[in-house]
Design a protein around this motif. Sequence first.
Motif, PDB file in Angstrom:
ATOM      1  N   PRO A 298      45.312  70.657  19.402  1.00 38.72           N
ATOM      2  CA  PRO A 298      45.747  69.282  19.166  1.00 38.72           C
ATOM      3  C   PRO A 298      44.613  68.261  19.251  1.00 38.72           C
ATOM      4  O   PRO A 298      44.548  67.353  18.427  1.00 38.72           O
ATOM      5  N   ASP A 299      43.744  68.452  20.214  1.00 41.63           N
ATOM      6  CA  ASP A 299      42.662  67.472  20.347  1.00 41.63           C
ATOM      7  C   ASP A 299      41.801  67.439  19.100  1.00 41.63           C
ATOM      8  O   ASP A 299      41.407  66.381  18.620  1.00 41.63           O
ATOM      9  N   LEU A 300      41.544  68.637  18.608  1.00 45.84           N
ATOM     10  CA  LEU A 300      40.723  68.713  17.406  1.00 45.84           C
ATOM     11  C   LEU A 300      41.415  68.042  16.245  1.00 45.84           C
ATOM     12  O   LEU A 300      40.803  67.298  15.484  1.00 45.84           O
ATOM     13  N   ALA A 301      42.709  68.327  16.131  1.00 49.05           N
ATOM     14  CA  ALA A 301      43.429  67.760  15.009  1.00 49.05           C
ATOM     15  C   ALA A 301      43.357  66.242  15.071  1.00 49.05           C
ATOM     16  O   ALA A 301      43.072  65.580  14.073  1.00 49.05           O
ATOM     17  N   LEU A 302      43.590  65.711  16.254  1.00 53.20           N
ATOM     18  CA  LEU A 302      43.526  64.257  16.414  1.00 53.20           C
ATOM     19  C   LEU A 302      42.169  63.732  15.987  1.00 53.20           C
ATOM     20  O   LEU A 302      42.056  62.824  15.155  1.00 53.20           O
ATOM     21  N   THR A 303      41.139  64.322  16.578  1.00 54.75           N
ATOM     22  CA  THR A 303      39.804  63.808  16.311  1.00 54.75           C
ATOM     23  C   THR A 303      39.454  63.950  14.845  1.00 54.75           C
ATOM     24  O   THR A 303      38.938  63.028  14.222  1.00 54.75           O
ATOM     25  N   GLN A 304      39.764  65.108  14.296  1.00 55.01           N
ATOM     26  CA  GLN A 304      39.412  65.345  12.910  1.00 55.01           C
ATOM     27  C   GLN A 304      40.093  64.317  12.005  1.00 55.01           C
ATOM     28  O   GLN A 304      39.475  63.773  11.090  1.00 55.01           O
TER      29      GLN A 304
ATOM     30  N   VAL B 235      41.136  61.282  12.750  1.00 52.49           N
ATOM     31  CA  VAL B 235      40.561  59.946  12.865  1.00 52.49           C
ATOM     32  C   VAL B 235      39.204  59.898  12.196  1.00 52.49           C
ATOM     33  O   VAL B 235      38.890  58.993  11.414  1.00 52.49           O
ATOM     34  N   ILE B 236      38.416  60.911  12.493  1.00 50.96           N
ATOM     35  CA  ILE B 236      37.063  60.914  11.948  1.00 50.96           C
ATOM     36  C   ILE B 236      37.119  60.946  10.431  1.00 50.96           C
ATOM     37  O   ILE B 236      36.374  60.261   9.741  1.00 50.96           O
ATOM     38  N   GLU B 237      38.047  61.738   9.923  1.00 54.00           N
ATOM     39  CA  GLU B 237      38.148  61.859   8.476  1.00 54.00           C
ATOM     40  C   GLU B 237      38.469  60.502   7.872  1.00 54.00           C
ATOM     41  O   GLU B 237      37.861  60.087   6.883  1.00 54.00           O
ATOM     42  N   THR B 238      39.382  59.825   8.517  1.00 54.09           N
ATOM     43  CA  THR B 238      39.769  58.531   7.975  1.00 54.09           C
ATOM     44  C   THR B 238      38.616  57.544   8.053  1.00 54.09           C
ATOM     45  O   THR B 238      38.312  56.832   7.088  1.00 54.09           O
ATOM     46  N   VAL B 239      37.992  57.526   9.201  1.00 53.12           N
ATOM     47  CA  VAL B 239      36.876  56.590   9.341  1.00 53.12           C
ATOM     48  C   VAL B 239      35.781  56.937   8.346  1.00 53.12           C
ATOM     49  O   VAL B 239      35.175  56.059   7.732  1.00 53.12           O
TER      50      VAL B 239
ATOM     51  N   PHE C  22      29.833  63.473  12.282  1.00 55.34           N
ATOM     52  CA  PHE C  22      30.266  62.152  11.829  1.00 55.34           C
ATOM     53  C   PHE C  22      29.094  61.175  11.869  1.00 55.34           C
ATOM     54  O   PHE C  22      28.831  60.448  10.905  1.00 55.34           O
ATOM     55  N   GLY C  23      28.391  61.190  13.002  1.00 53.91           N
ATOM     56  CA  GLY C  23      27.235  60.291  13.117  1.00 53.91           C
ATOM     57  C   GLY C  23      26.238  60.538  12.004  1.00 53.91           C
ATOM     58  O   GLY C  23      25.733  59.597  11.377  1.00 53.91           O
TER      59      GLY C  23
END
Lengths: 493, 158, 121, 141, 94, 113, 800
Positions: G675-681, G683-687, F81-82
């Motif tokens: 689940p953690d990955l899904a969450l992070t992915q 959010v990151i995808e959206t950002v 991401f970074g």
Amino acid sequence: MNSLIVLPLLIPLFTGTILIFFAKNTLTQRWISAAGSILMIIVSLWLAATVYNEGIQTMNLGNWEAPFGITLVSDMLSALLVVTTSLIGFVCLLYSFRYIEKEREEHFYYPVFFFLLLGINGAFTTGDIFNLFVFFEVMLMSSYVLLVLGGTKIQLRETIKYLLVNVIASALFVIAVGYLYSVVGSLNMAHISVRLAEMGQSGIITVIAVLFLIVFGAKGALFPLYFWLPGSYYAPPAPVLAMFGALLTKVGIYSIARTYTLLFNQDVGFTHGLLEVLAILTIIVGVIGAIAFSDIKKIIIYNIIVAVGVILFGVATFTQESLAGSIFYIIHDMNIKAALFLLIGIVIKITGTSDMTKMGGLIHRFPALAWTFFIAAAALAGIPPLSGFPGKVLIISSGFANGNYWGAAVVLLSSLFVLFSAMKIFMNVFWGKPETYANQEKVPVKWLLASPAILTVFAVLFGFGTEALYPVIMNAAETLSNPEIYINAVLKE
Amino acid sequence: MAFQILLNFVLAFVWMFLKTSYTPATFIVGYFFGLLILFFFRGFFQTRFYLKRVYAIIRLVLIFIRELILSNLAVLRLVLKPKLDIRPGIFALPIELERDWEILLLSNLITLTPGTLVVDVSPDNKTLYVHAVDIDDLNDAVSSIKNSFEKAIMEVSR
Amino acid sequence: MTAIYEIIVMLFILSGTFLTLAATFGVIRLPDIYTRNHAASKATTLGAMLILLGAMFYFLFFEDHFNSRLVLAILFIFMTAPVSGHLIGRAAYNSGVKLWNKSVADELARDRKKMKQGKSI
Amino acid sequence: MMKTNNLILQTATKILLFVIVLFSIYMFFAGHYEPGGGFIGGLMTSGAIVLLLIAYDIKTVSKALPFDYKKVVGVGLLFATGTAAGGLLFGKPLLTHWFTYVDLPLLGKTSLHTAVLFDIGVYLVVIGTTMTIIQTIGESE
Amino acid sequence: MFEILLYIALFLITVAMFGLIYRVIKGPTTPDRVVALDALGITLVAVIAILSIILRTNAFLDIILLIGILAFIGTVAFSKYLEKGEVIENDSNL
Amino acid sequence: MEIVMSLLIGILFMSATYLMLSKSLLRVIVGTGLLSHGAHLLILTMGGLKTGAAPLLGQNAESYTDPLPQALILTAIVISFGITALFLVVAYRSYQELGTDNLELMRGKEGNE
Amino acid sequence: MSLLHLAIISPLILALFIPLVHKTVSKIHTGWFLLPLPVALFAYFLSFLGDAIGGQAIMETLAWIPSLGIDFSVRVDGLGLLFALLITGIGSLVVLYSIYYLSMEKEKLNQFYVYLLLFMGAMLGVVLSDNFIVLYAFWELTSFSSFLLIGYWNHRERSRYGAQKSMLITVFGGLAMLGGIILLYLMTGTFSISATVAMAGDIVGHSLFIPALICILLGAFTKSAQFPFHIWLPDAMEAPTPVSAYLHSATMVKAGIYLVARLTPVFAFEGLWIWLVGGIGLLTLFWGSFSAVKHTDLKGILAYSTISQLGLIMSLLGVGAAALHFPEMEDGYFAVAVTAAVFHLINHATFKGSLFMVVGIVDHETGTRDIRRLGGLMTVMPITFTLALIGSFSMAGLPPFNGFLSKEMFFTGMLRAQEIGLFNMESFGLLFPVVAWVASVFTFLYSMIIVFKTFTGKFQPEKLEVKPHEAPIGMLISPVILVSLVVIIGLFPNLVAPLIESVMASILPPLLAAGHDFDVHIYHWHGLSPELFMTIGVILAGILLYKFMPKWAGIYNRMPEKFSLNSFYDKGLENIQRGAAKITDAYMTGSIRSYLLYIFTFFILSLGITLFLKDAFVLDMSHVAEIRAYELVLAVITAVAAISVLLAKSRLSAIILLGAVGYSVSLFYVVFRAPDLALTQLVIETVSVALFLLAFYHLPKLGKNIEDTRFKAGNLIISIGVGAIVTLIALSAHSSKMFDSISQYYIENTYKKAAGENMVNVTLVDFRGFDTLFEITVLGIAALGIYSLIKLRMTRGREQ
């Protein structure tokens, strides 16, 4: 347990972080960074001494026993490289004080500089293959920023190329780790080594080994993967260039050396044979590049590639002697490349160009600069008794001893062309009719010269003091050529 | 209204103190008694008794859910009808609501009910522009919104 | 008992699914962005909410686990869906997407025109 | 481009903001036991701020949240480094964490964990980074 | 039976998703895509809810709320972008 | 499943490579995005799929999925991401400075202006 | 550190102080401060003479890198001593001469003397060290100091050219020699020269022996300007004349001779050695003398003369090496060649040194060295004339000077070469005396040219820029001393005989061991021997050629310039550089696409070939997870989205599709229980999407696909290759799972030891918290970078 091992990482991290808060105050930044850098040198020297006296130092981070946590391992090689990195970092920092423009200083030049050091030291120290990736990224991210800091056209353009290549290499790194993890189920390098030894090197491991070679080769500028280097290194200002030229590719080389001695040491005929061929080709293309141009920056940049080939040739030969030679040479090369880049940085600052056909006669006004360059150039070519010599002799002789006559001959002859390219600079830039340049009065040559002069003195001392370093380096080479030592130190079985 | 709720909470806690029992049950009991007290003394407050508003809210929700289901069915019919004979369009809806959150609430409700969708708010916040899938009768649409939703919201806020 | 629970859960889920499908059908079938927006921003939302309710009941009944985040999610979607729908509609309108040619009225355009004239005068 | 009336969005944002931030904090603390943690927490928080930025504009937001996000990064890094290095002071390796269980009123048996401190560092860095990036891109002409 | 119905539901929703994806790809205007995308986000919530039931785990329920939030932010960003060409304004009062 | 995933990863890598070889800078950046997706999925696949419940002890399952690859991926996701963010900014700055996003027009012989 | 070591490095130490002295005492010519050193050293080395003649070698060792067998060992034996005396003796004279030659005001004396001292020290090191590596180090130092001295007048183009040429060639030789040294080391295990000599017999048959021999000879030949490496020497004449006299005639160029002499006992057992050393020497002798004649620059003539004389000595050493093959031959039958070599070495130093100095005087006083502008100087500069005359006659081999004596012995040696019954010498041995004779004729010729064209004939003052007059006395001292040596040795040659004997003992130690002793007696009169007739023939032919020179000199023009070695070198160098530039430009296109193509192609090829060669592809389905329909659907969706990105026409749809891929990936994370990955992915995808949109404001619209079909097809092939390789390796890697993952430990200890329940998060902050610490550092750096990137816009051209 000795906490010394983390200090070369913590100090730059901490210094870099602190520096963020003083972005607008360049003077404070300089003081803090100088202090941090000196501290780094002291600590890393201490660490090296400890490693030498007490053997390999390890730290199981978070107190999780290896191989489950991340283990930091400082063997002699990594300690030596950390010392060299810290020294070069300090010297480049000193140089930066007067070389880097205020705008850059105010835009986080120093913090990122320290993060770069952090990444490099980390890559040298970690004993975990994935952690190595993380440190690579720290290093790369800092290098992207340093490369592009200033935002001139050329910087931007070259950063894109550099970034892209490294992004790809990083992705390949990730998948390589993934493959390896799939087969051996571990990330700790010592543990992987044990497991690989247990299973024997099957075909797939060889494939993964080649993949790792591609990954590290792309960062370390190995033959078909080095194309990004000349252009990208051309863009940033001299101290950054010196850091890059001296340190970045060496991390790739170190990683190859580490993985190819510790992990993939069974199917040597194939993997190391491939490495050897690539190393020789690297030397050749490097030499071709080095003599092709009349641009002083480019000449030295291509010399990086030559050195990469020479060092990796030693690694590929894979005997204790050749490894010792490579270690000698890698330290020498870090030192001397930094010196050379800093020197031509001064020249460029004075003349305002990097095209040597447009300069001449600098020796008359700046004799000290000229002679420092001369000695550095001689050292670069491996002229005895300067620093490049012992390494080269060891590499060549072990090459011959292993029946690789052509390879060793290429290494030998490369010196000639390296010398030729460096002396071309000397003759065109320093010799000839003196000319006057607009900037020559404004450049603080004395201050700037101090840094490369220090390094050149090192190069001389290194050559004369080879005997003093010899046991240290043999110690490092022994660890490399005998993975058992490393494994026992890490897994403490 | 906020003051009343706060007071009610304080009363509940005082009740807990008095009972020296800190369980949720005690709290609920205390709250209930506080509510009673507030109801009796409601004349002392400038604003209405807040439970009335709560009732209004519940009513609003009920109206809304009814509308939602009904109009959903309507849209379903529309969509699934083999022949597409709709007459969409944008109409202006003058509103009397003033506060931001009221307008928000209204437009949300309008939008959530199928068949209507708020496209824009006029710069002076006096008119909502609503897109309707099927404007059979413009005035009908306007008045139905005004009568059901806007009134219900007014009930809540005033 | 389990059977009843299952039927309740299933009812929610299936009706939600049905709504979602219908919404998609609308999104594909309806003629212009504004009308599609209707289908998407409401029917889908309702469908998803129903499914979520089903899931909530499932966990409540079978795993004995009241999941507050699920409720929160339902509320959140409930709150945001119309806002999104509104925003998209407005964005479409402001970025110049034409109404379907069979549309009967456009009072917004009328008013805006008026305002412009008013300003220019 | 004519000015648009952002009333609906802005009002909705005001309400949703708190929901999102609260959720992010929940995520952050849940990390050790449930999915979540410093990253997601931080990202969610910055998501909330991004929502604000979209609904309003940079000037308004930076008036309301007058942080220098670069320094937030710095603080976060210091936090993480400090927690990590804390172990060194006790002769333990870097990043050695320490935890205990305490009984707190209302909350019951809770574990106090230095890893949470570390995670706060992560949280801050993530917020700082995301916001620095978004804000600077947004500000640039 | 319950399982099978769940799978059927999942299948149907997938079909719905394909329909939406068709709209995403087809357009014809960008707002159309955004609409479909927004709907996709919501559908995703449904999918995860059903998956959670199938997998019999509550580990993913957080994700549902998260997607809700994100889909909203995403849609807001998209529509702002469509409308103004930039997502974050420097100063909207200018 | 691993076989399907391997194929999918191959497709992701293929698309990424194709995009990165194109001339438009934006496509290239999109390509790097795909590349990292592929790499992350690969780690997950390599760790073994669906070998147990989600790695949360609250699930009280007999076996859990390997948590280590997940931790690695998480790290990798954040890092990429970074990098993507930086790349994007570099791209837009170079478009500003160089006036093109066509990589072929950005050659600049080895650093010469 | 013994006195001997100190003696060797004393010039280097003094060199450090020269700049200081030059700065502080600017009134006195810096040379005066220098002069005592070589004189003292000469005296010091003279003191070893007794030992050397007595056959004793003095050995001193100083540790440098003992671990690598590299020690600064110094060994003084006859050979070394002879050279040391030459170096210091001629050094003293040259320094003295230079004091008058180089003007105090105009020249940068500090630099000059530093270089000169560097050279002197280096040269002493070369001839006295007993360690190959140290020898090599000093060897390179001589090359460098020579480089600096040739480039002393570096504002001249020719100087720089000459400097570069000499350095390239000699360093090339040096490196070859280093290679030879290393090869020798591999055979003997020692870098010690004396030890190597002692082991000579054991390594003859070794497979590395011949390569080592060739490598070392390359070093010697380049240094001693043997054909075809001689081309650097004439260009080295750009150096100030004292330098030419010292380095390029008397000492440095003889380092190669020294090396050959030194290693004769090691290599001479190999016939190739005799052929190479003797043959190349002879060729050089001929070519040098032949080429000398065509030159009009006095220094040029002398340069070629030096080349030819070096060839002469070299050929003698080659022929003399045969003595080692016939230890039973009577004393000195073949060894006489070696005697001649040593003797001529001494003689050459004397007469050639003096001749250079004379030419320097002429140059200094008339301003030119061109014989076409000179003439009739006899009357103006009588002393100089005398010196020149004696020197030239000695060089031409005329009695009674020392050159005559060594020339006679040279003929003897060459004549005897035919009788070496080895290595086809029977058939081709006759060439040796014939070539030697022809070369001698030309030697005679150019010697005459030097004297008579300069000093006799018509005086042409109008062609000179200054009015010539006799040189100052100080300038004459050195040549006078040398010339007197020419005469003295000519008259009493046996004065040097003991020295020669000791030198021969160093060159041919096996003979000594075999019971011989070298009894050198040099006679003026051998009777009416073939040698005498040959000499007479030389004189007659020489005179004839001199008389009719204009008639035949045309043959020099027959040889086109472009086939000469010089132009070969020039063209070669230029072509190498241009070719290098061309090659580099060809692949360094500056286009990132080409670089990526190289990288990807390499990726595909290397991994594909490895997969194939190592038979690494395995497919084991036994522990794969089952496939559910919805997973398959998801995979298809992802794949379709990924492929449609390629076809996306607008940037927005590209981003949306990328987002779609990202979201599907997070769905995979859900499916695969992460689940953690899904969450992070998520959010990151959206950002990320938000970031893309943010950046779009500043980016251009996606242009049309400008690529043509071929371009696309190429890309497609590469891409498919990459994808295929990744997939294949993934399948095999998964199929060859050999060990359980270490993560069982985490599963067991997450709660117990880390008090957490979410293993992924506990891994992130605890087990592998270190990763996380630096991953956030990466993020932080990215933030700083982006900030500075946007805020800092430096104008172009300030840095570059």
